[in-house]
Structure formats: structure tokens, C-alpha cells
Design an enzyme around this catalytic site. Structure first.
Site, mmCIF file in Angstrom:
data_model
loop_
_atom_site.group_PDB
_atom_site.id
_atom_site.type_symbol
_atom_site.label_atom_id
_atom_site.label_comp_id
_atom_site.label_asym_id
_atom_site.label_seq_id
_atom_site.Cartn_x
_atom_site.Cartn_y
_atom_site.Cartn_z
ATOM 1 N N SER A 18 -1.698 -18.861 27.874
ATOM 2 C CA SER A 18 -2.999 -19.223 27.307
ATOM 3 C C SER A 18 -2.833 -20.201 26.150
ATOM 4 O O SER A 18 -2.159 -19.895 25.153
ATOM 5 C CB SER A 18 -3.711 -17.953 26.813
ATOM 6 O OG SER A 18 -4.821 -18.311 26.025
ATOM 7 N N HIS A 43 -3.939 -21.204 31.364
ATOM 8 C CA HIS A 43 -5.174 -20.470 31.100
ATOM 9 C C HIS A 43 -5.840 -21.089 29.869
ATOM 10 O O HIS A 43 -5.220 -21.224 28.817
ATOM 11 C CB HIS A 43 -4.810 -19.003 30.851
ATOM 12 C CG HIS A 43 -5.947 -18.090 30.604
ATOM 13 N ND1 HIS A 43 -6.594 -17.388 31.614
ATOM 14 C CD2 HIS A 43 -6.562 -17.714 29.457
ATOM 15 C CE1 HIS A 43 -7.538 -16.630 31.099
ATOM 16 N NE2 HIS A 43 -7.548 -16.810 29.784
ATOM 17 N N ASP A 45 -9.138 -20.865 27.364
ATOM 18 C CA ASP A 45 -10.233 -19.999 26.921
ATOM 19 C C ASP A 45 -11.374 -20.816 26.347
ATOM 20 O O ASP A 45 -11.194 -21.551 25.370
ATOM 21 C CB ASP A 45 -9.708 -19.027 25.864
ATOM 22 C CG ASP A 45 -8.745 -18.024 26.455
ATOM 23 O OD1 ASP A 45 -9.166 -17.271 27.348
ATOM 24 O OD2 ASP A 45 -7.572 -18.015 26.046
ATOM 25 N N MET A 47 -14.951 -20.592 24.545
ATOM 26 C CA MET A 47 -15.787 -19.657 23.779
ATOM 27 C C MET A 47 -16.959 -20.409 23.158
ATOM 28 O O MET A 47 -16.796 -21.558 22.718
ATOM 29 C CB MET A 47 -14.959 -18.997 22.682
ATOM 30 C CG MET A 47 -13.722 -18.274 23.202
ATOM 31 S SD MET A 47 -12.903 -17.351 21.906
ATOM 32 C CE MET A 47 -11.378 -16.875 22.743
ATOM 33 N N HIS A 76 -11.381 -19.812 31.564
ATOM 34 C CA HIS A 76 -11.921 -18.476 31.296
ATOM 35 C C HIS A 76 -13.140 -18.673 30.405
ATOM 36 O O HIS A 76 -13.020 -18.924 29.203
ATOM 37 C CB HIS A 76 -10.839 -17.623 30.613
ATOM 38 C CG HIS A 76 -11.317 -16.264 30.206
ATOM 39 N ND1 HIS A 76 -10.598 -15.442 29.355
ATOM 40 C CD2 HIS A 76 -12.442 -15.563 30.531
ATOM 41 C CE1 HIS A 76 -11.260 -14.309 29.176
ATOM 42 N NE2 HIS A 76 -12.389 -14.365 29.866
ATOM 43 N N MET A 78 -15.913 -17.596 28.310
ATOM 44 C CA MET A 78 -16.511 -16.523 27.504
ATOM 45 C C MET A 78 -17.753 -17.112 26.853
ATOM 46 O O MET A 78 -17.808 -17.366 25.641
ATOM 47 C CB MET A 78 -15.493 -16.043 26.462
ATOM 48 C CG MET A 78 -14.388 -15.203 27.074
ATOM 49 S SD MET A 78 -12.895 -15.150 26.068
ATOM 50 C CE MET A 78 -12.143 -16.673 26.582
ATOM 51 N N MET A 147 -10.189 -7.414 31.346
ATOM 52 C CA MET A 147 -9.831 -7.719 29.957
ATOM 53 C C MET A 147 -9.154 -6.507 29.338
ATOM 54 O O MET A 147 -9.661 -5.385 29.421
ATOM 55 C CB MET A 147 -11.081 -8.079 29.138
ATOM 56 C CG MET A 147 -11.722 -9.413 29.484
ATOM 57 S SD MET A 147 -10.633 -10.849 29.325
ATOM 58 C CE MET A 147 -10.220 -10.812 27.575
ATOM 59 N N ASP A 185 -5.688 -9.809 30.630
ATOM 60 C CA ASP A 185 -5.775 -10.808 29.566
ATOM 61 C C ASP A 185 -6.008 -10.112 28.235
ATOM 62 O O ASP A 185 -7.035 -9.461 28.038
ATOM 63 C CB ASP A 185 -6.931 -11.772 29.887
ATOM 64 C CG ASP A 185 -7.061 -12.898 28.873
ATOM 65 O OD1 ASP A 185 -6.216 -12.994 27.966
ATOM 66 O OD2 ASP A 185 -8.020 -13.683 29.006
#
Ligand code: DX5
Ligand code: ZN
Length: 234
Positions: A18, A43, A45, A47, A76, A78, A147, A185
Site C-alpha cells: 500500500s 494498492h 488508498d 480517502m 481502494h 474509502m 478490513m 487490509d
């Protein structure tokens, strides 16, 4: 760069390093290090400061990284209302898009849209969400993400109780005769990676364990791989 093929990895365990754990001022160096380590995907993230209390990468990051790597990029998300942004992430270079059950009232439809965009579809559940909430969408998933921390920040400790959900999700996938990947994760490190695999995970996200390793990301990547059961490795 053109996208490389994303191998199906149900029978083998792969690491998904990540970028959240990397130095944000040196993302290209981080990608180089991962490539040199033999990483098979990255990966990333995303957000939005609303679904989770933090901001990270966006579509411009995907566009920039797509120019410098062929490695599959796993988004991913979020974020709230992820269905509004799927096409943008796919066009920006995401190969897989994972959305959260908790952010998505029409999860089955949204997963189908991700596949129509020619991306791998992923559905994630938070630690407080029951594993059974994925049962009716597994057929629409290429990846189920359990998660192992509450999302929002790297460097947290894996919540042990989440591993039974990994077992439960893997069992349901097998019961339905499906082949989707099970990803964990959050807080994955050399001390618990093997337990994650034994519970049924075959994709392990790791930020701090890779980028926070004293010997650098390549050493961190290898240290994690070394803890996995030999039969689960390629
Ligand atoms: C957190 C992110 C994770 C994060 C994991 O919300 O989804 O991908 O990078 O970081 P570590 O491995 O440090 O727990
Ligand atoms: Zn993540």
C-alpha cells in the site's frame, strides 16, 4: 504505460503493498522499489475526508502512476457515493476498484458497473460489519476485502476478531462455487500474515510492514513473503 494483465491469484498468496505507507514526496521511488521487489500489484488508498477522516490520493495520482508503471493498480475507495467516480478511476488507470459495503446502498449494481468498465470488482466490509453482508454480492465480486482495522489510517494494529470473518467469507465463496480473492487490509505484518492466510486470505495489503521496514521496502516485502506457508507461494 499500457496495463499489464492482472493474474488470477486464488491459489497463490500475493502481497498488495500500500502506497499509504510510502513517502508521499517520493512515490516514483516507492514504485521502483516495489517493482524491484517483484510486487505484482500496488494498492492505492483513496480517502475523501467524509467516509473516513483523512485525505489521500485521487484520480490524478492514478494518471501519474499509470505513466510510470505497468503494475496493476488496485484502487481502494474509502469514499462516499463511489458510484459517481468509477468511470473516472477506470479511465485514470485503475485495474481494480474496491468499494465499501457501508458506502454503497446498491452494491450489486455498483460492482457490476466496475466489471463493465473492465476493472476487477471488489467489495469491502469494515470490522463492525458482519461477514454475511457480502454473501449476496460475492457472485459480482472478483475480490472480497475484509478490513482488519477501521479504515482511514495506516500503522494501526490488526483486530484479531476480524480473522474469523475472513474464514467465514472464504467458506461462503467455496460454498457458492466461486473463485474470488479474499483480501485483508490493515495491520498486516510479519507476525500475523501467516494467520491471515490460514484464515483464508490470499491477498495481503501491507503499508507499514513494507515501507516502515528498517531495511527499506524491498526488505519489508521479502520479510512478509518469508513468513507465508511455502505451499501458498508461487
Ligand atoms: C487504511 C488502508 C490501508 C493501509 C494499511 O485505511 O486501507 O490500505 O495502507 O496500512 P498498514 O499496513 O500500515 O496497516
Ligand atoms: Zn486499503
Amino acid at each position: 504505460m499500457p496495463r499489464s494483465t492482472w493474474p488470477r491469484c486464488t491459489d497463490a498468496v500475493v502481497l498488495a503493498p500500500s502506497l499509504l505507507g510510502a513517502d508521499f514526496a517520493r512515490l516514483a521511488d516507492a514504485v521502483d522499489a516495489l517493482t524491484g521487489s517483484g510486487a505484482e500489484r500496488i494498492h492505492i488508498d483513496v480517502m475523501d475526508g467524509a467516509f473516513v477522516p483523512n485525505f489521500t490520493f485521487g484520480t490524478d495520482t492514478f494518471r501519474a502512476l499509470r505513466k510510470i508503471t505497468q503494475l496493476p493498480l488496485e484502487a481502494h475507495l474509502m469514499i462516499r457515493e463511489p458510484e459517481r467516480h468509477l468511470e473516472t478511476f477506470a479511465r485514470a488507470g485503475a485495474d481494480g476498484i474496491t468499494i465499501h459495503y457501508e458506502a454503497c446502498p446498491h452494491l450489486h449494481r455498483t460492482l457490476a458497473t466496475i466489471r463493465k468498465l473492465d476493472c476487477r470488482s471488489g467489495a469491502a466490509i469494515n470490522p463492525s460489519t458482519g461477514a454475511s453482508h457480502l454473501d449476496d454480492v460475492l457472485e459480482a465480486c472478483d475480490l472480497a476485502l475484509v478490513m482488519t482495522i477501521d479504515p482511514g489510517f495506516g500503522g494501526q494494529t490488526l483486530i484479531d476478531r476480524t480473522l474469523w470473518k475472513v474464514e467465514r467469507v472464504r467458506a461462503e465463496i467455496l460454498r457458492q462455487g466461486l473463485t474470488c480473492d479474499v483480501e485483508v487490509d490493515g495491520g498486516v505484518d510479519a507476525g500475523n500474515a501467516r494467520r491471515c492466510v490460514e484464515a483464508g486470505a490470499n491477498v495481503l495489503v501491507a503499508g507499514t510492514a513494507v515501507f516502515g521496514h528498517a531495511g527499506g521496502p524491498s526488505a519489508g516485502y521479502q520479510a512478509l513473503l518469508d513468513t507465508l506457508p511455502p505451499e501458498s507461494r508461487r
